[in-house]
Design a protein around this motif. Sequence first.
Motif, mmCIF file in Angstrom:
data_model
loop_
_atom_site.group_PDB
_atom_site.id
_atom_site.type_symbol
_atom_site.label_atom_id
_atom_site.label_comp_id
_atom_site.label_asym_id
_atom_site.label_seq_id
_atom_site.Cartn_x
_atom_site.Cartn_y
_atom_site.Cartn_z
ATOM 1 N N ARG A 171 0.855 -1.104 0.062
ATOM 2 C CA ARG A 171 0.056 -0.158 0.257
ATOM 3 C C ARG A 171 0.787 1.129 -0.428
ATOM 4 O O ARG A 171 0.519 2.199 -0.432
ATOM 5 N N LEU A 172 2.105 1.428 0.141
ATOM 6 C CA LEU A 172 3.431 2.343 0.474
ATOM 7 C C LEU A 172 3.900 2.110 -1.120
ATOM 8 O O LEU A 172 5.029 3.239 -1.192
ATOM 9 N N ALA A 173 4.056 0.944 -1.185
ATOM 10 C CA ALA A 173 5.272 1.169 -3.257
ATOM 11 C C ALA A 173 4.753 2.230 -3.835
ATOM 12 O O ALA A 173 5.773 3.023 -4.461
ATOM 13 N N ALA A 174 3.306 2.575 -4.253
ATOM 14 C CA ALA A 174 3.081 3.334 -5.109
ATOM 15 C C ALA A 174 2.850 4.770 -5.067
ATOM 16 O O ALA A 174 4.254 5.742 -5.587
ATOM 17 N N ALA A 175 3.545 5.651 -3.809
ATOM 18 C CA ALA A 175 3.968 6.797 -3.182
ATOM 19 C C ALA A 175 5.070 6.270 -2.983
ATOM 20 O O ALA A 175 5.639 7.756 -3.195
ATOM 21 N N ARG B 165 7.421 17.322 -17.846
ATOM 22 C CA ARG B 165 8.399 16.909 -18.754
ATOM 23 C C ARG B 165 9.350 16.684 -18.676
ATOM 24 O O ARG B 165 10.190 16.249 -19.504
ATOM 25 N N VAL B 166 9.603 16.740 -17.094
ATOM 26 C CA VAL B 166 10.794 16.006 -16.095
ATOM 27 C C VAL B 166 11.222 15.117 -15.553
ATOM 28 O O VAL B 166 11.490 14.616 -15.662
ATOM 29 N N ALA B 167 10.094 15.083 -14.851
ATOM 30 C CA ALA B 167 9.840 14.199 -14.035
ATOM 31 C C ALA B 167 9.845 12.542 -14.755
ATOM 32 O O ALA B 167 8.873 11.768 -15.556
ATOM 33 N N GLY B 168 10.317 11.483 -13.761
ATOM 34 C CA GLY B 168 10.164 10.390 -13.523
ATOM 35 C C GLY B 168 8.446 9.695 -14.034
ATOM 36 O O GLY B 168 7.770 10.883 -13.489
ATOM 37 N N ARG B 169 8.079 9.392 -14.524
ATOM 38 C CA ARG B 169 7.117 8.649 -14.610
ATOM 39 C C ARG B 169 7.127 7.062 -14.119
ATOM 40 O O ARG B 169 7.811 6.518 -14.718
ATOM 41 N N VAL B 170 5.766 6.504 -13.008
ATOM 42 C CA VAL B 170 5.610 5.143 -12.733
ATOM 43 C C VAL B 170 4.745 4.923 -13.206
ATOM 44 O O VAL B 170 3.718 5.262 -14.235
ATOM 45 N N GLU B 171 5.059 3.838 -14.025
ATOM 46 C CA GLU B 171 4.546 3.307 -15.124
ATOM 47 C C GLU B 171 4.162 1.859 -14.816
ATOM 48 O O GLU B 171 3.463 1.148 -15.413
ATOM 49 N N SER B 172 5.190 0.981 -13.888
ATOM 50 C CA SER B 172 3.932 0.042 -12.878
ATOM 51 C C SER B 172 4.636 -0.250 -12.217
ATOM 52 O O SER B 172 5.396 0.080 -11.452
ATOM 53 N N VAL B 173 3.686 -0.884 -10.664
ATOM 54 C CA VAL B 173 3.941 -1.455 -9.097
ATOM 55 C C VAL B 173 3.432 -2.669 -9.174
ATOM 56 O O VAL B 173 2.512 -2.527 -9.269
ATOM 57 N N GLU B 174 4.602 -3.433 -8.745
ATOM 58 C CA GLU B 174 3.711 -4.752 -8.415
ATOM 59 C C GLU B 174 4.046 -5.523 -6.954
ATOM 60 O O GLU B 174 5.605 -5.140 -6.715
ATOM 61 N N SER B 175 3.140 -6.170 -6.539
ATOM 62 C CA SER B 175 3.249 -6.765 -4.990
ATOM 63 C C SER B 175 4.181 -8.374 -5.488
ATOM 64 O O SER B 175 4.033 -8.698 -5.554
ATOM 65 N N LEU B 176 5.447 -8.280 -4.370
ATOM 66 C CA LEU B 176 6.345 -8.840 -4.266
ATOM 67 C C LEU B 176 5.847 -10.031 -3.438
ATOM 68 O O LEU B 176 6.248 -11.295 -3.252
ATOM 69 N N ASP C 50 5.680 -7.683 2.087
ATOM 70 C CA ASP C 50 6.683 -6.551 1.547
ATOM 71 C C ASP C 50 7.873 -6.342 0.689
ATOM 72 O O ASP C 50 8.392 -5.415 1.205
ATOM 73 N N ARG C 51 7.021 -6.135 0.179
ATOM 74 C CA ARG C 51 8.095 -5.713 -1.370
ATOM 75 C C ARG C 51 7.668 -5.659 -2.471
ATOM 76 O O ARG C 51 6.608 -6.060 -2.911
ATOM 77 N N SER C 52 8.112 -4.955 -3.223
ATOM 78 C CA SER C 52 7.024 -4.793 -4.663
ATOM 79 C C SER C 52 8.081 -4.442 -5.257
ATOM 80 O O SER C 52 9.604 -4.424 -5.027
ATOM 81 N N CYS C 53 7.539 -4.005 -6.567
ATOM 82 C CA CYS C 53 9.146 -4.259 -7.901
ATOM 83 C C CYS C 53 7.927 -2.917 -8.644
ATOM 84 O O CYS C 53 7.037 -2.832 -9.158
ATOM 85 N N ALA C 54 9.043 -1.981 -8.766
ATOM 86 C CA ALA C 54 7.908 -0.570 -9.739
ATOM 87 C C ALA C 54 9.048 -0.180 -10.498
ATOM 88 O O ALA C 54 9.913 -0.449 -11.056
ATOM 89 N N VAL C 55 8.431 -0.006 -11.878
ATOM 90 C CA VAL C 55 9.350 0.177 -13.274
ATOM 91 C C VAL C 55 8.734 2.022 -13.248
ATOM 92 O O VAL C 55 7.973 2.358 -13.649
ATOM 93 N N ILE C 56 9.848 2.706 -13.769
ATOM 94 C CA ILE C 56 10.241 4.501 -13.156
ATOM 95 C C ILE C 56 10.243 4.138 -15.059
ATOM 96 O O ILE C 56 11.631 4.193 -15.072
#
Length: 77
Positions: A14-18, A43-54, A57-63
Amino acid sequence: MRLRVTYHLACSSRLAAAQARDIAFEQTVELAEDAVSPDVAARVAGRVESVESLGRDRSCAVISYDPGAVCATCRSS
């Protein structure tokens, strides 16, 4: 083409996306999301493409990042 980076996060799902959003902004504009105008963020900031729970209390995020924002020689002319 954007540079995609995979991060493994040690936090609850529940905290991974933030946390992923915080990373995306820290790695590009070095400010919190609420300190950046929407125009600069788009224009500049990275984009969160996905967040997946592993699980456990572990997650995988693609930015993804604009290559021009992270590499001076990658900027388009």
